[in-house]
Design a protein around this motif. Structure first.
Motif, PDB file in Angstrom:
ATOM      1  N   THR A 174       0.927  -1.124   0.034  1.00  0.00           N
ATOM      2  CA  THR A 174       0.103  -0.063   0.042  1.00  0.00           C
ATOM      3  C   THR A 174       0.774   1.377  -0.047  1.00  0.00           C
ATOM      4  O   THR A 174       2.011   1.303   0.437  1.00  0.00           O
ATOM      5  CB  THR A 174      -0.934   0.153   1.346  1.00  0.00           C
ATOM      6  OG1 THR A 174      -0.065  -0.072   2.363  1.00  0.00           O
ATOM      7  CG2 THR A 174      -1.871  -1.175   1.132  1.00  0.00           C
ATOM      8  N   ASN A 188       0.486   4.006   1.738  1.00  0.00           N
ATOM      9  CA  ASN A 188       0.802   4.574   3.074  1.00  0.00           C
ATOM     10  C   ASN A 188       2.117   4.508   3.738  1.00  0.00           C
ATOM     11  O   ASN A 188       2.520   5.160   4.751  1.00  0.00           O
ATOM     12  CB  ASN A 188      -0.374   4.380   3.963  1.00  0.00           C
ATOM     13  CG  ASN A 188      -0.174   2.787   4.444  1.00  0.00           C
ATOM     14  OD1 ASN A 188       0.727   2.079   3.877  1.00  0.00           O
ATOM     15  ND2 ASN A 188      -1.379   2.283   5.124  1.00  0.00           N
ATOM     16  N   ASP A 247      -5.158   8.690  -1.877  1.00  0.00           N
ATOM     17  CA  ASP A 247      -6.078   7.888  -1.154  1.00  0.00           C
ATOM     18  C   ASP A 247      -5.372   6.634  -0.650  1.00  0.00           C
ATOM     19  O   ASP A 247      -5.229   5.712  -1.509  1.00  0.00           O
ATOM     20  CB  ASP A 247      -7.330   7.626  -2.070  1.00  0.00           C
ATOM     21  CG  ASP A 247      -8.294   6.932  -1.610  1.00  0.00           C
ATOM     22  OD1 ASP A 247      -8.252   6.466  -0.575  1.00  0.00           O
ATOM     23  OD2 ASP A 247      -9.689   7.213  -1.806  1.00  0.00           O
ATOM     24  N   ASN A 248      -4.845   6.761   0.548  1.00  0.00           N
ATOM     25  CA  ASN A 248      -4.039   5.605   0.751  1.00  0.00           C
ATOM     26  C   ASN A 248      -5.005   4.452   0.956  1.00  0.00           C
ATOM     27  O   ASN A 248      -4.626   2.999   0.857  1.00  0.00           O
ATOM     28  CB  ASN A 248      -3.335   5.901   2.140  1.00  0.00           C
ATOM     29  CG  ASN A 248      -2.146   6.625   2.187  1.00  0.00           C
ATOM     30  OD1 ASN A 248      -1.483   6.476   1.135  1.00  0.00           O
ATOM     31  ND2 ASN A 248      -1.820   7.436   3.026  1.00  0.00           N
ATOM     32  N   ALA A 249      -6.210   4.597   1.349  1.00  0.00           N
ATOM     33  CA  ALA A 249      -7.311   3.350   1.237  1.00  0.00           C
ATOM     34  C   ALA A 249      -7.292   2.527  -0.176  1.00  0.00           C
ATOM     35  O   ALA A 249      -7.507   1.267  -0.290  1.00  0.00           O
ATOM     36  CB  ALA A 249      -8.666   3.766   1.788  1.00  0.00           C
ATOM     37  N   LYS A 250      -7.135   3.346  -1.202  1.00  0.00           N
ATOM     38  CA  LYS A 250      -7.117   2.912  -2.512  1.00  0.00           C
ATOM     39  C   LYS A 250      -5.934   2.774  -3.065  1.00  0.00           C
ATOM     40  O   LYS A 250      -5.460   2.508  -4.381  1.00  0.00           O
ATOM     41  CB  LYS A 250      -8.017   3.709  -3.385  1.00  0.00           C
ATOM     42  CG  LYS A 250      -9.588   3.654  -3.095  1.00  0.00           C
ATOM     43  CD  LYS A 250     -10.307   4.846  -3.950  1.00  0.00           C
ATOM     44  CE  LYS A 250     -11.779   4.756  -3.715  1.00  0.00           C
ATOM     45  NZ  LYS A 250     -12.576   5.598  -4.526  1.00  0.00           N
ATOM     46  N   SER A 251      -4.634   2.960  -2.313  1.00  0.00           N
ATOM     47  CA  SER A 251      -3.482   2.936  -2.984  1.00  0.00           C
ATOM     48  C   SER A 251      -3.286   3.594  -4.274  1.00  0.00           C
ATOM     49  O   SER A 251      -2.871   3.410  -5.224  1.00  0.00           O
ATOM     50  CB  SER A 251      -2.956   1.579  -3.023  1.00  0.00           C
ATOM     51  OG  SER A 251      -2.688   1.080  -1.788  1.00  0.00           O
TER      52      SER A 251
END
Length: 124
Positions: free
Chosen positions: A28, A30, A73-77
């Motif tokens: 990811t 993040n 958008d770290n959730a969506k990489s």
């Protein structure tokens, strides 16, 4: 290991807009800061914009300040580059890159992973 894939490039008239996306797989985003660079034919690769690991710190080349916006958008990489008021001189291949650093940098040598690039062509 991180794999980066850019998309969203294309042909646009001067004054128009494009949004580029950079999607990461393998790990990811993040854990990484991310930069966007561009390279015109016969020229060196140049820093355009960067965003920090968490996403709260951004940097821009003077030539794109006020026109381009980078977001993460770290959730969506996924990292985005919103490009507005495009100019002829923005024509280039655009690359995203990831670095094992907290903050992005304009130094391309600091980046560990690169995408394959997406072509942006601005016409008059």
């Amino acid at each position: 290991q991180v794999q980066l894939v850019e998309s969203g490039g294309g042909l646009v008239q001067a004054g128009g807009s494009l949004r580029l996306s950079c999607v990461a797989s393998g790990r990811t985003l993040n854990s990484y800061s991310v930069g966007w660079f561009h390279q015109a034919p016969g020229k060196e690769r140049i820093f355009v914009a960067g965003i920090s690991r968490i996403g709260g710190n951004t940097k821009y080349a003077d030539s794109v300040k006020g026109r381009f916006s980078i977001s993460k958008d770290n959730a969506k990489s996924t990292v985005y580059l919103q490009m507005n008021t495009l100019k002829l001189e923005d024509t280039a291949v655009y690359y995203c890159a990831a670095a094992n650093t907290r903050y992005s940098t304009s130094d391309s040598d600091a980046y560990n992973y690169w995408g394959q690039g997406t072509q942006v062509t601005v016409s008059s």
